[in-house]
Design a protein around this motif. Structure first.
Motif, PDB file in Angstrom:
ATOM      1  N   THR A 319       7.397  14.565 -51.868  1.00  0.00           N
ATOM      2  CA  THR A 319       7.120  15.866 -51.278  1.00  0.00           C
ATOM      3  C   THR A 319       8.389  16.442 -50.649  1.00  0.00           C
ATOM      4  OG1 THR A 319       6.519  14.922 -49.132  1.00  0.00           O
ATOM      5  CG2 THR A 319       4.745  15.197 -50.742  1.00  0.00           C
ATOM      6  N   GLN A 321       7.986  18.513 -48.233  1.00  0.00           N
ATOM      7  CA  GLN A 321       7.564  18.575 -46.833  1.00  0.00           C
ATOM      8  C   GLN A 321       7.694  17.189 -46.209  1.00  0.00           C
ATOM      9  OE1 GLN A 321       5.869  19.543 -49.509  1.00  0.00           O
ATOM     10  NE2 GLN A 321       5.719  21.757 -49.325  1.00  0.00           N
ATOM     11  N   GLN A 322       8.190  17.117 -44.992  1.00  0.00           N
ATOM     12  CA  GLN A 322       8.364  15.840 -44.281  1.00  0.00           C
ATOM     13  C   GLN A 322       8.951  14.780 -45.231  1.00  0.00           C
ATOM     14  OE1 GLN A 322       4.772  14.840 -41.866  1.00  0.00           O
ATOM     15  NE2 GLN A 322       4.004  16.847 -42.506  1.00  0.00           N
ATOM     16  N   GLY A 448       1.096  15.672 -45.659  1.00  0.00           N
ATOM     17  CA  GLY A 448       2.179  16.616 -45.368  1.00  0.00           C
ATOM     18  C   GLY A 448       2.090  17.882 -46.197  1.00  0.00           C
ATOM     19  N   VAL A 449       1.218  17.865 -47.240  1.00  0.00           N
ATOM     20  CA  VAL A 449       1.092  19.042 -48.105  1.00  0.00           C
ATOM     21  C   VAL A 449      -0.286  19.678 -47.946  1.00  0.00           C
ATOM     22  CG1 VAL A 449       1.054  19.878 -50.496  1.00  0.00           C
ATOM     23  CG2 VAL A 449       2.815  18.259 -49.757  1.00  0.00           C
ATOM     24  N   GLN A 453      -0.089  18.632 -42.134  1.00  0.00           N
ATOM     25  CA  GLN A 453       1.115  19.453 -42.275  1.00  0.00           C
ATOM     26  C   GLN A 453       1.770  19.661 -40.912  1.00  0.00           C
ATOM     27  OE1 GLN A 453      -2.043  20.296 -43.235  1.00  0.00           O
ATOM     28  NE2 GLN A 453      -2.045  21.570 -45.069  1.00  0.00           N
ATOM     29  N   ASP A 455       4.773  22.374 -39.167  1.00  0.00           N
ATOM     30  CA  ASP A 455       5.571  23.556 -39.444  1.00  0.00           C
ATOM     31  C   ASP A 455       6.956  23.328 -38.857  1.00  0.00           C
ATOM     32  OD1 ASP A 455       6.224  25.986 -40.378  1.00  0.00           O
ATOM     33  OD2 ASP A 455       5.254  27.126 -38.752  1.00  0.00           O
ATOM     34  N   ILE A 458      13.081  21.874 -42.875  1.00  0.00           N
ATOM     35  CA  ILE A 458      13.515  20.608 -43.473  1.00  0.00           C
ATOM     36  C   ILE A 458      14.953  20.356 -43.068  1.00  0.00           C
ATOM     37  CG2 ILE A 458      14.012  19.480 -45.677  1.00  0.00           C
ATOM     38  CD1 ILE A 458      11.642  21.368 -46.729  1.00  0.00           C
TER      39      ILE A 458
END
Lengths: 540, 134
Positions: A319, A321-322, A448-449, A453, A455, A458
């Motif tokens: 991912t 994200q994170q 994380g998706v 999640q 905000d 990255i």
């Protein structure tokens, strides 16, 4: 949806009754799930038919899997430095990623190469780049895997000439070329020529390898990209082994002795998120392949029966994200590959949903393997999950699912007709779309998706390949063209053209062209002239 | 009856990763749009030309090869040269966060990275087209 259970803290309905591939699983497995189970027949000891438990008698007690991080970016110098860094950090085998122009047989100054040079792998235009890529790396002391398909014979020839120049005889050179064109048509899309001449080139490498480079794996029949394109685990298993069988048929049709070339066939699988399903897939692959080779193709050499494979953790599961969470995903995937008996392993870096791996990220990925190998103890006992009601039942389920696909492929007239009918491509696109909808409906969780999640921007350092690489590479290829003996190049390319029109083994004229510093693009253009190009219809 | 939203899903350069492009193309079609997929290995000129020929409202560029900084601005420029300035350009794929502002400054309306929901992409396109047609 019927059969689903509500779990978790949110309102989402998470599917706990099927694997990520949609295979139904039960909450509990018991002896009745293995009725008729026969240890000798279904598993056998490691290193013995049908090799369900592993291809070697001692497995990781005898030798650890090879830790092989797929690397390549920018120029040959940059990638050479990355290779040396990884070796110094304990990597035990090399794995080369080429950029798109190289994968598709274009020189760096071709108009189609614009913006792509050195971006997703290293740019190789001629023997000159290959010499730099392996400078200071003794080719009798390390094995190298090269992810190259349509131009595989050419890159392999370059590697062999570099070995020659290092004074290393070819029978001491070990490694793998991916060289699997069928899965290119099916999923990965870096095909150039139509199927028939592509298969001819591949059989040429089988024949050549058997005679001159006996320790080389002349193909790595790959499910990895099929899975990345969206297939299920069963589809990955089935399509890969079906491709493997097709290569064996073509080798035999050439008049080669199956026991001469089959021991050099190797495989490449994905390690995805669903832990037990992946382990079952590897175990089923070994069992199916052993039976196919012995019973259908009549191979007598026990080495021909072995499904030896490389594994890479699932790039598609990472991912953006994170991204730090990817370290954990990769750990679980790598553990599945090890418990499934892989011969070599690439662990993805945490930043690969954003860019090519930074030095620090790839070091963590390598450390992940080292922790599994040296700290966890999991490598000290062979096939530790054998006898588990669940794992054995799932292994049987995978095998049955694959055989079902073999029948469907046969009904379509075999692998190549099925490709031409878009069978695989549609099956994979369907599975990819189904998975996407399941994620969006919350039936599959991606941490994380679609759950948990945060905000936040990255903030991990990313590797950048700047545009100066293309300029430097163009300069070098143009210099090579200026300084070599162009009369010789023309005559070597003419000889290759003639050979391609005939039926002889093309490895020999390719080697001669490479030695004269003919560029990859020139050699590929010569073959394009004779073989034509393959175009797939844009279906979705 | 109002014309359906027409979308060109395009793969520029040599990038062979088409999973995302195909998934998005199907999702847009299921949302009622007319979708044309260019297939692989298209030059910026070919993509802009296809947008003109197909009279699309939207060009969706899928790129995972790292060549976005070179190829995407060329597509946008070429669209302008062909008089297609009000065609919406969106990008999906592997785009490092630092490159997103670069693309937005050059005329891309939005970048949808890994993990994006197709529902969000549909909503974004519908909202834009309604505004342009209003």
């Amino acid at each position: 949806m019927a059969g689903n259970t509500r779990t978790g803290t949110g309102n989402d309905t998470v599917d706990t009754t099927t694997t990520i591939s949609g295979l139904p699983i039960k909450p509990l497995y018991e002896p009745a799930d293995l009725s008729g189970f026969d240890y000798e027949r279904d598993l056998g000891r490691p290193g013995e038919f049908p090799f369900t438990r592993g291809v070697y008698p001692t497995m990781y007690r005898g030798r650890r899997w090879t830790m092989r991080e797929f690397s390549g970016f920018g120029t040959a110098e940059q990638t050479n430095a990355r290779f040396k860094y990884l070796i110094s950090e304990g990597e035990t085998g090399l794995s080369t990623a080429f950029d798109f122009p190289t994968l598709l047989g274009y020189d760096s100054d071709h108009p189609m190469a614009l913006g792509e040079v050195g971006k997703l792998g290293v740019a190789i235009d001629s023997l000159r780049d290959m010499e730099i890529l392996f400078d200071g790396i003794p080719l009798d002391q390390v094995t190298t895997s090269m992810t190259i398909n349509a131009p595989a014979a050419i890159l392999w020839a370059m590697y062999l000439v570099v070995a020659e120049k290092q004074g290393v005889p070819w029978d001491k050179v070990g490694g793998t070329i991916q060289n699997d064109i069928l899965k290119e048509y099916i999923a990965q899309n870096t095909y150039v020529f139509p199927p028939e001449p592509s298969m001819r080139l591949i059989v040429d490498t089988f024949e050549f390898g058997t005679k001159h480079v006996p320790k080389w794996n002349t193909i790595s029949v790959s499910g990895y990209h099929i899975r990345e394109a969206g297939s299920t685990a069963v589809q990955e298993l089935a399509f890969t082994l079906a491709d493997g069988m097709e290569y064996v048929r073509w080798g035999i049709a050439r008049g080669l002795d199956v026991d001469a070339f089959a021991p050099r066939l190797s495989f490449f699988f994905n390690a995805h998120n669903e832990f037990f399903e992946e382990i079952a897939k590897y175990r089923a692959a070994r069992r199916i392949w052993a039976h196919v080779m012995r019973d259908e193709f009549g191979a007598k050499n026990a080495r021909s029966w072995l499904c030896r494979f490389h594994t890479q953790t699932a790039g598609v599961s990472l991912t953006a994200q994170q991204p730090e969470n990817n370290v954990v995903r990769v750990t679980l995937q790598a553990l599945a590959a090890v418990l499934g008996g892989t011969q070599s392993l690439h662990t993805n870096s945490m930043d690969e949903a954003l860019a090519l791996p930074s030095e620090k990220a790839v070091r963590i990925a390598l450390r992940t393997q080292q922790i599994i190998a040296d700290e966890s103890g999991v490598a000290n006992t062979i096939d530790p999950l054998a006898g588990s009601y669940f794992v054995e039942a799932l292994t049987n389920q995978m095998e049955a699912g694959a055989k079902d696909y073999f029948r469907r492929i046969d009904e379509l007239g075999g692998v190549i007709p099925a490709i031409e009918k878009q069978f695989f491509q549609r099956e994979i696109a369907e599975a990819a779309y189904r998975y996407q909808r399941e994620v969006q409906a919350g039936r599959r969780v991606i941490v994380g998706v679609n759950r948990y999640q945060v905000d936040e921007p990255i903030s991990i350092p990313l590797l950048q390949v700047d545009e100066a690489v293309q300029e430097a590479q163009i300069k070098r290829v143009q210099e090579v063209r200026r300084t070599r003996d162009n009369t010789e190049v023309r005559s070597r390319l003419a000889a290759l053209r003639d050979a391609a029109r005939g039926s002889g083994n093309l490895m020999y004229p390719i080697l001669e062209a490479v030695r004269a510093y003919a560029t990859l693009g020139e050699i590929m253009d010569t073959l394009r002239e004779v073989f034509g190009e393959y175009h797939a219809p844009p279906v979705f | 009856m109002e014309r359906k939203i027409r979308v060109l899903v395009a793969k520029p350069g040599l990038d062979s990763h088409d999973r995302g492009a195909k998934v998005v193309a199907r999702a847009l079609r299921d949302a009622g749009m007319e979708v044309i997929y260019t297939g692989l290995r298209q030059t910026p000129d070919q993509i802009a030309e296809a947008a003109l020929q197909e009279d699309v409202d939207v060009v969706g560029i899928s790129i995972l090869s790292g060549a976005h900084r070179v190829l995407v601005p060329r597509i946008v420029e070429r669209l302008r040269e062909l008089g297609l300035s009000d065609v919406l350009v969106v990008v999906g794929g592997i785009i490092p966060p630092d490159d997103v502002p670069f693309l937005l400054e050059r005329g891309v309306a939005a970048v949808f990275g890994p993990g994006s929901s197709t529902a969000d992409i549909v909503a974004f396109i519908e909202e834009y087209v309604q505004k342009v047609r209003a």
